[in-house]
Design an enzyme around this catalytic site. Structure first.
Site, mmCIF file in Angstrom:
data_model
loop_
_atom_site.group_PDB
_atom_site.id
_atom_site.type_symbol
_atom_site.label_atom_id
_atom_site.label_comp_id
_atom_site.label_asym_id
_atom_site.label_seq_id
_atom_site.Cartn_x
_atom_site.Cartn_y
_atom_site.Cartn_z
ATOM 1 N N ALA A 10 85.693 7.685 -20.899
ATOM 2 C CA ALA A 10 86.103 8.377 -22.127
ATOM 3 C C ALA A 10 87.230 7.681 -22.874
ATOM 4 C CB ALA A 10 86.527 9.809 -21.791
ATOM 5 N N GLY A 136 98.881 2.566 -9.288
ATOM 6 C CA GLY A 136 99.427 3.587 -8.410
ATOM 7 C C GLY A 136 99.603 3.008 -7.014
ATOM 8 N N LYS A 348 55.279 -20.797 -31.425
ATOM 9 C CA LYS A 348 55.454 -19.344 -31.476
ATOM 10 C C LYS A 348 54.116 -18.682 -31.168
ATOM 11 C CE LYS A 348 54.776 -16.758 -34.725
ATOM 12 N NZ LYS A 348 53.725 -15.741 -35.082
ATOM 13 N N HIS A 360 56.177 -34.480 -31.366
ATOM 14 C CA HIS A 360 57.358 -34.434 -32.223
ATOM 15 C C HIS A 360 57.027 -33.808 -33.568
ATOM 16 C CE1 HIS A 360 56.144 -38.868 -31.700
ATOM 17 N NE2 HIS A 360 55.239 -38.303 -32.464
ATOM 18 N N ARG A 437 41.616 -35.098 -47.605
ATOM 19 C CA ARG A 437 42.748 -35.588 -48.382
ATOM 20 C C ARG A 437 42.202 -36.288 -49.623
ATOM 21 N NH1 ARG A 437 43.864 -39.892 -43.609
ATOM 22 N NH2 ARG A 437 42.398 -41.522 -44.262
#
EC number: 2.7.7.23
Length: 455
Positions: A10, A136, A348, A360, A437
């Protein structure tokens, strides 16, 4: 013997100078209170009562669980008053009292303490200190038995010379605790209800107060400010380092290594400097982790190698696979045996088959890559159209040329090749060469633009 645990949590922690309740400040990636709760659960109690006050709603929200009973202490009137708030909820035979800002307490220490709770006896955890200032003091009688605890502010000079300090952690018969709470007084220098007063009551009632001590005084060290918090953090990390080394891990420098979760390790593991392990991490035999790596919630199979400056999160690295330097594996990634991910490659939610390679400068998201396939430099799976994500499927023995954009959803069949610089937006059948391409044009007589002078 049935057991319930009371955790006192607390306090405000004004010296932390923080809006965050003191017990929520982190040590090794978990709140101090979270560490105490984790240790408490390993003792298999019937219930855990957490006494909260400052920031009660935040504490309750962060740590809510079925086995936790949160008890509100409206006014902070001392440890005795805090404990009394939980007493009406206790039904077990034995009560163990812990503290939410003492996160390093070992379960084995608490088990030793609990063994002292037998008829006519209770257990008290004490600690020998070179400098017991603030603690204490344990006052013993001529026979060496505990007679009382005197708080530092109330102690005489002779009592302050005592080096045995009170940790505040005690194990008591529940029926006795209820009686003692009803008899507490706040007639002291602080005007508070001290839990420590129950020791004198126990002695007066004829109970023997048996003591235990932690193997390491840092087990019972609390944190009242940021400096003490940092000391706890460093001690925890060194302790975890010793544990891992005892299990067969070589740490290049235990002082430059952090564990912020639960780690299981095999043998002959090598971990270089500045490695951080977060969450649940499983490391099998012969794994090598290079410097400056962060590994979170991941599994590293036998012989996996992570090279410098890599980030592995929610991934599985197969046996003998390697990643890095500067690789990033994100959640859902699974690398097969001997798969290779090189520098500046990000995966991912990608599945790589055995012996697949991405050497790479590639991004492979929401992809399935078959065994022995090779991903060229600059290859990207275009998995997101601004609203939804789609999968790219690459078969076995595929060669993806450099600087390819694979626009998902798309499938590249087994044994196929894609030419460098291609943008692939249609499926490629087995063993085909895909060229997508623009044809090169060489223009004669072309003049380079001349820079216009500014007026």
């Amino acid at each position: 013997m049935s057991l319930e645990i009371v955790i006192l949590a607390a306090g405000q922690g004004t010296r932390m100078r923080s809006a965050l309740p003191k017990v929520l400040h982190p040590v090794a990636g978990n709140s101090m209170l979270g560490h105490v709760i984790h240790s408490a659960r390993q003792l298999d109690p019937q219930r855990i009562h957490v006494v909260i006050g400052h920031g009660a709603d935040v504490v309750r929200e962060r740590l809510a669980a079925d086995d936790l009973n949160f008890v509100l202490q409206d006014k902070q009137l001392g440890t005795g008053h805090a404990t009394a708030q939980a007493v009406p909820f206790i039904t077990a035979d034995t009560v163990l009292i812990l503290y939410g800002d003492v996160p390093l307490i070992e379960v084995e220490t608490l088990q030793r303490l609990l063994k002292h709770v037998v008829p006519g006896q209770m257990g008290l955890l004490t600690v020998e200190l070179d400098d017991p200032t603030g603690y204490g003091r344990i006052v013993r009688n001529a026979d060496g038995k505990v007679a009382a605890i005197v708080e530092h502010k109330d102690a005489s000079e002779a009592q302050r010379a005592i080096t045995e300090g009170n940790t505040g952690i005690l194990a008591v018969p529940a029926n006795k605790l209820a009686d003692w709470m009803s008899r507490l007084s706040n007639n002291n220098a602080q005007g508070e209800y001290y839990l420590t007063d129950v020791i004198e009551m126990a002695v007066s009632d004829g109970l023997l107060v048996a003591t235990e001590q932690p193997h390491d005084p840092m087990e019972v060290q609390g944190a009242n400010d940021r400096k003490q918090l940092a000391e706890l953090e460093r001690h925890y990390q060194l302790r975890e380092g010793r544990r891992l080394m005892a299990q067969g891990v070589t740490l290049r420098d235990p002082a430059r290594f952090d564990v912020r979760g639960e780690v299981s390790v095999g043998r002959d593991v090598l971990i270089d400097i500045n490695v951080i392990l977060e969450g649940r991490v499983i490391i099998e035999d012969d794994v090598v982790i290079g410097p400056n790596c962060v590994i979170k919630d991941s599994t590293l199979r036998k012989g996996a190698v992570i090279k410098a400056n890599s980030h592995i999160d929610g991934a599985v690295m197969g046996e003998g696979s390697d990643a890095g330097p500067f690789a990033r594996l994100r959640p859902g990634t699974v690398m097969g045996a001997r798969a290779h991910v090189g520098n500046f490659v990000e995966l991912k939610n990608a599945k790589m088959g055995d012996d697949a390679k991405a050497g790479h400068l590639a991004y492979l998201g929401d992809a399935v890559i078959g065994a022995r396939s090779n991903i060229g430099a600059g290859a990207i799976t275009c998995n997101y159209d601004g609203a939804n994500k789609y999968q790219t499927t690459i078969g076995e023995d595929v060669f993806i040329g450099s600087n390819n954009s694979l626009i998902a959803p798309v499938t590249i069949g087994d044994g196929s090749n894609t030419a460098a610089g291609s943008t692939i937006n249609q499926d490629v059948d087995k063993s085909q060469l895909a060229v997508a391409r623009a044809r090169q044009r060489n223009i004669d007589g072309w003049k380079r633009p001349v820079k216009i002078k500014k007026t």
